[in-house]
Enzyme design. Structure first.
Site, short mmCIF file in Angstrom:
data_model
loop_
_atom_site.label_atom_id
_atom_site.label_comp_id
_atom_site.label_asym_id
_atom_site.label_seq_id
_atom_site.Cartn_x
_atom_site.Cartn_y
_atom_site.Cartn_z
N HIS A 120 6.16 6.83 11.44
CA HIS A 120 4.96 6.55 12.23
C HIS A 120 4.37 5.20 11.85
O HIS A 120 4.66 4.66 10.78
CB HIS A 120 3.90 7.64 11.99
CG HIS A 120 3.38 7.65 10.58
ND1 HIS A 120 4.11 8.13 9.52
CD2 HIS A 120 2.21 7.22 10.05
CE1 HIS A 120 3.42 8.02 8.41
NE2 HIS A 120 2.25 7.46 8.69
N ASP A 122 0.33 3.82 11.43
CA ASP A 122 -0.92 4.52 11.16
C ASP A 122 -1.84 4.51 12.39
O ASP A 122 -2.07 3.47 13.01
CB ASP A 122 -1.65 3.88 9.96
CG ASP A 122 -0.95 4.22 8.64
OD1 ASP A 122 -0.33 5.30 8.55
OD2 ASP A 122 -1.03 3.39 7.71
N HIS A 280 6.52 3.55 9.05
CA HIS A 280 6.82 3.91 7.67
C HIS A 280 7.01 5.42 7.54
O HIS A 280 6.67 6.20 8.45
CB HIS A 280 5.75 3.41 6.71
CG HIS A 280 4.36 3.85 7.05
ND1 HIS A 280 3.61 3.25 8.04
CD2 HIS A 280 3.58 4.83 6.54
CE1 HIS A 280 2.44 3.84 8.13
NE2 HIS A 280 2.39 4.82 7.24
N ARG A 295 -5.40 4.97 0.67
CA ARG A 295 -5.13 4.05 1.77
C ARG A 295 -6.42 3.50 2.35
O ARG A 295 -7.39 4.24 2.55
CB ARG A 295 -4.36 4.76 2.88
CG ARG A 295 -3.90 3.83 4.00
CD ARG A 295 -3.28 4.61 5.15
NE ARG A 295 -4.30 5.10 6.07
CZ ARG A 295 -4.06 5.96 7.06
NH1 ARG A 295 -2.84 6.46 7.22
NH2 ARG A 295 -5.03 6.36 7.87
FE LIG Z 1 0.96 6.43 7.24
#
Ligand SMILES: [Fe+2]
Length: 327
Positions: A120, A122, A280, A295
């Site tokens: 995917h 983000d 990723h 994140r």
């Molecule tokens: Fe992610």
């Protein structure tokens, strides 16, 4: 067996990106000139810290960075330091459109909540896809737990011209409460293998659906990139069978090993990647061991198709999550 005959040139008058008076984004010379003027650097002043940092991500010296990633070994940042670092690259978003984070805009990527072991980019289910993700290793398992990235600009460039012509005309609906794998596993939501009912409820507490072009023009490099990944619910206008088959074909193309790089985390490592030009995958090969990364995402623009048409939100308002400009 005859040899393959080359495809004739297309004569569609609406095919702006083939018009030599227009660039690959379908912009006319006049409009392009205007933009050039707007973006002409001011030679009287050196670029600021943010501009230098963003340029370094765009034009980094390393081979890995040249594919849209920078990987920094063994840093010593806490959440505040990570946030200050992210601010060098742009405006941090809220932690997530639906999941609570903390005051530093940090979203914990916590194996106790789930494992993001599918491909995917983000937060593609909102219209304003984050431009950059900054991920810091906090607690690592004794083995495994690597992250793999795939380059979606190289994937587009490497497509056969006939497939390029096809995908340039396609749009896809991205959603946070659906992914292709979910049809086979109730625990998966938006690509995440979610363990806790509470976290699952929080993730789907508000529905977002957005139509994105399958091929967008990167706002900084001008490259064409594929916008796909596990938040894709379906390709617009196709039957579910056609949509599924074509999605799988394209995803396999994006994620073939030759188009990827894999990172084995050490404590304190920070990975920064261009979320508009990569997908990723967090490899879930560490059993029940704890894996925690923090994140922060940096605001990005609404994608634009090669004909200049912006993405369209269908459900959900993401204005509280992010501004729309990473500049
Ligand atoms: Fe992610």
């Amino acid at each position: 067996m005859g040899s393959r005959r080359p495809l004739p040139p297309r004569k569609d008058p609406h095919d702006h990106h083939r018009d030599p008076a227009r660039d690959h984004a379908g912009r006319s010379d006049r409009r392009r000139e205007g933009r050039r003027k707007d973006r002409r650097p001011d030679r009287r002043r050196p670029p600021g810290r943010r501009a230098r940092a963003r340029r370094r991500l765009r034009d980094p010296p390393s081979a890995a960075g040249a594919q849209g990633r920078l990987l920094l070994r063994s840093g010593h940042l806490d959440d505040g330091g990570q946030h200050a670092f992210a601010r060098l690259l742009g405006t941090p978003t809220a932690p997530h459109p639906t999941v609570r984070g903390d005051e530093h805009a940090v979203l914990p990527i916590d194996s106790d909540h789930g494992k993001a072991n599918s491909w995917h980019s983000d937060v593609t289910f909102v219209d304003r896809i984050p431009a950059i993700s900054v991920l810091r290793a906090v607690t690592l398992p004794p083995y495994g737990g690597t992250t793999v990235w795939a380059n979606t600009a190289a994937a587009y460039a490497d497509l056969h011209p006939a497939l390029q012509a096809l995908v340039e005309r396609l749009w896809a609906v991205h959603s946070n409460v659906y992914d292709y794998v979910a049809e086979r596993d109730e625990q998966r939501i938006g690509g995440i293998d979610v363990k806790e009912q509470g976290y699952r409820d929080e993730f789907r507490s508000q529905l977002f659906e957005t139509e994105h072009p399958v091929v967008r023009v990167h706002p900084e490099t001008g490259e064409r990139v594929l916008v796909l990944g596990h938040f894709v619910k379906r390709l617009v206008g196709l039957s579910s069978r056609e949509s599924d088959a074509l999605f799988q074909l394209l995803q396999h193309h994006v994620t073939k090993l030759e188009n990827t790089v894999r990172w084995n985390w050490s404590p304190g490592d920070v990975a920064i990647w261009d979320n508009r030009a990569t997908q990723h995958y967090g490899v879930a090969d560490y059993g029940d061991h704890k894996r925690l990364l923090h994140r922060i995402t940096v605001a990005g623009d609404v994608p634009v198709s090669i004909d200049g048409v912006p993405s369209t939100p269908r459900t959900g308002d993401a204005t509280a999550y992010s501004t729309t400009s990473a500049a």
